[in-house]
Design a protein around this motif. Sequence first.
Motif, PDB file in Angstrom:
ATOM      1  N   UNK A  19       0.805  -1.224   0.000  1.00 46.27           N
ATOM      2  CA  UNK A  19       0.000   0.000   0.000  1.00 46.27           C
ATOM      3  C   UNK A  19       0.837   1.272   0.000  1.00 46.27           C
ATOM      4  N   UNK A  20       1.979   1.246   0.695  1.00 49.95           N
ATOM      5  CA  UNK A  20       2.798   2.465   0.837  1.00 49.95           C
ATOM      6  C   UNK A  20       4.281   2.098   0.884  1.00 49.95           C
ATOM      7  N   UNK A  21       4.856   1.701  -0.261  1.00 51.42           N
ATOM      8  CA  UNK A  21       6.255   1.256  -0.274  1.00 51.42           C
ATOM      9  C   UNK A  21       7.274   2.354   0.048  1.00 51.42           C
ATOM     10  N   UNK A  36       9.884   3.475   7.406  1.00 56.00           N
ATOM     11  CA  UNK A  36      10.923   4.244   6.731  1.00 56.00           C
ATOM     12  C   UNK A  36      10.767   5.747   6.933  1.00 56.00           C
ATOM     13  N   UNK A  37       9.541   6.198   7.157  1.00 54.43           N
ATOM     14  CA  UNK A  37       9.276   7.631   7.249  1.00 54.43           C
ATOM     15  C   UNK A  37       8.146   7.869   8.252  1.00 54.43           C
ATOM     16  N   UNK A  38       8.492   8.412   9.412  1.00 53.35           N
ATOM     17  CA  UNK A  38       7.496   8.649  10.459  1.00 53.35           C
ATOM     18  C   UNK A  38       6.548   9.788  10.134  1.00 53.35           C
ATOM     19  N   UNK A  39       6.983  10.717   9.291  1.00 54.57           N
ATOM     20  CA  UNK A  39       6.146  11.858   8.917  1.00 54.57           C
ATOM     21  C   UNK A  39       6.145  12.003   7.400  1.00 54.57           C
ATOM     22  N   UNK A  40       5.408  11.135   6.720  1.00 54.05           N
ATOM     23  CA  UNK A  40       5.404  11.151   5.256  1.00 54.05           C
ATOM     24  C   UNK A  40       4.776  12.417   4.682  1.00 54.05           C
ATOM     25  N   UNK A  41       5.207  12.742   3.476  1.00 57.50           N
ATOM     26  CA  UNK A  41       4.667  13.898   2.762  1.00 57.50           C
ATOM     27  C   UNK A  41       3.174  13.710   2.504  1.00 57.50           C
ATOM     28  N   UNK A  42       2.475  14.798   2.334  1.00 60.71           N
ATOM     29  CA  UNK A  42       1.021  14.775   2.147  1.00 60.71           C
ATOM     30  C   UNK A  42       0.596  13.885   0.985  1.00 60.71           C
ATOM     31  N   UNK A  43       1.379  13.822  -0.049  1.00 62.46           N
ATOM     32  CA  UNK A  43       1.044  12.999  -1.203  1.00 62.46           C
ATOM     33  C   UNK A  43       1.039  11.509  -0.921  1.00 62.46           C
ATOM     34  N   UNK A  47      -1.997   6.391   0.780  1.00 61.23           N
ATOM     35  CA  UNK A  47      -1.407   5.066   0.833  1.00 61.23           C
ATOM     36  C   UNK A  47      -1.150   4.610   2.253  1.00 61.23           C
ATOM     37  N   UNK A  48      -0.731   5.540   3.100  1.00 61.08           N
ATOM     38  CA  UNK A  48      -0.478   5.205   4.500  1.00 61.08           C
ATOM     39  C   UNK A  48      -1.787   4.874   5.211  1.00 61.08           C
ATOM     40  N   UNK A  49      -2.832   5.618   4.918  1.00 67.59           N
ATOM     41  CA  UNK A  49      -4.143   5.311   5.504  1.00 67.59           C
ATOM     42  C   UNK A  49      -4.624   3.928   5.062  1.00 67.59           C
ATOM     43  N   UNK A  50      -4.394   3.608   3.790  1.00 76.74           N
ATOM     44  CA  UNK A  50      -4.764   2.286   3.294  1.00 76.74           C
ATOM     45  C   UNK A  50      -3.951   1.206   4.011  1.00 76.74           C
ATOM     46  N   UNK A  51      -2.653   1.445   4.190  1.00 75.65           N
ATOM     47  CA  UNK A  51      -1.800   0.480   4.888  1.00 75.65           C
ATOM     48  C   UNK A  51      -2.319   0.210   6.293  1.00 75.65           C
ATOM     49  N   UNK A  52      -2.702   1.256   6.988  1.00 76.29           N
ATOM     50  CA  UNK A  52      -3.233   1.093   8.350  1.00 76.29           C
ATOM     51  C   UNK A  52      -4.549   0.324   8.325  1.00 76.29           C
TER      52      UNK A  52
END
Length: 65
Positions: A19-21, A36-43, A47-52
């Motif tokens: 979902x968020x490679x 890999x990134x605790x505070x990912x960019x808005x874009x 994908x991060x929401x989908x991963x969760x």
Amino acid sequence: MRVELDEPKCVASGQCVVAAPEVFDQRDDDGVAILLDEEPAAGLHDGVREAAAVCPAAAIRLVER
């Protein structure tokens, strides 16, 4: 958004990586997720929401800001 990963809860399904490679990877030895990134960019937030959402162990927590 801040991402928190509870590694001990991870069951190494790899759904977060799919979902968020850019934000998640897996350890080679046991497949447990790595953040890999605790505070990912808005874009990357969708994908991060989908991963969760698809994490079978509920090991990903999102803190929306």
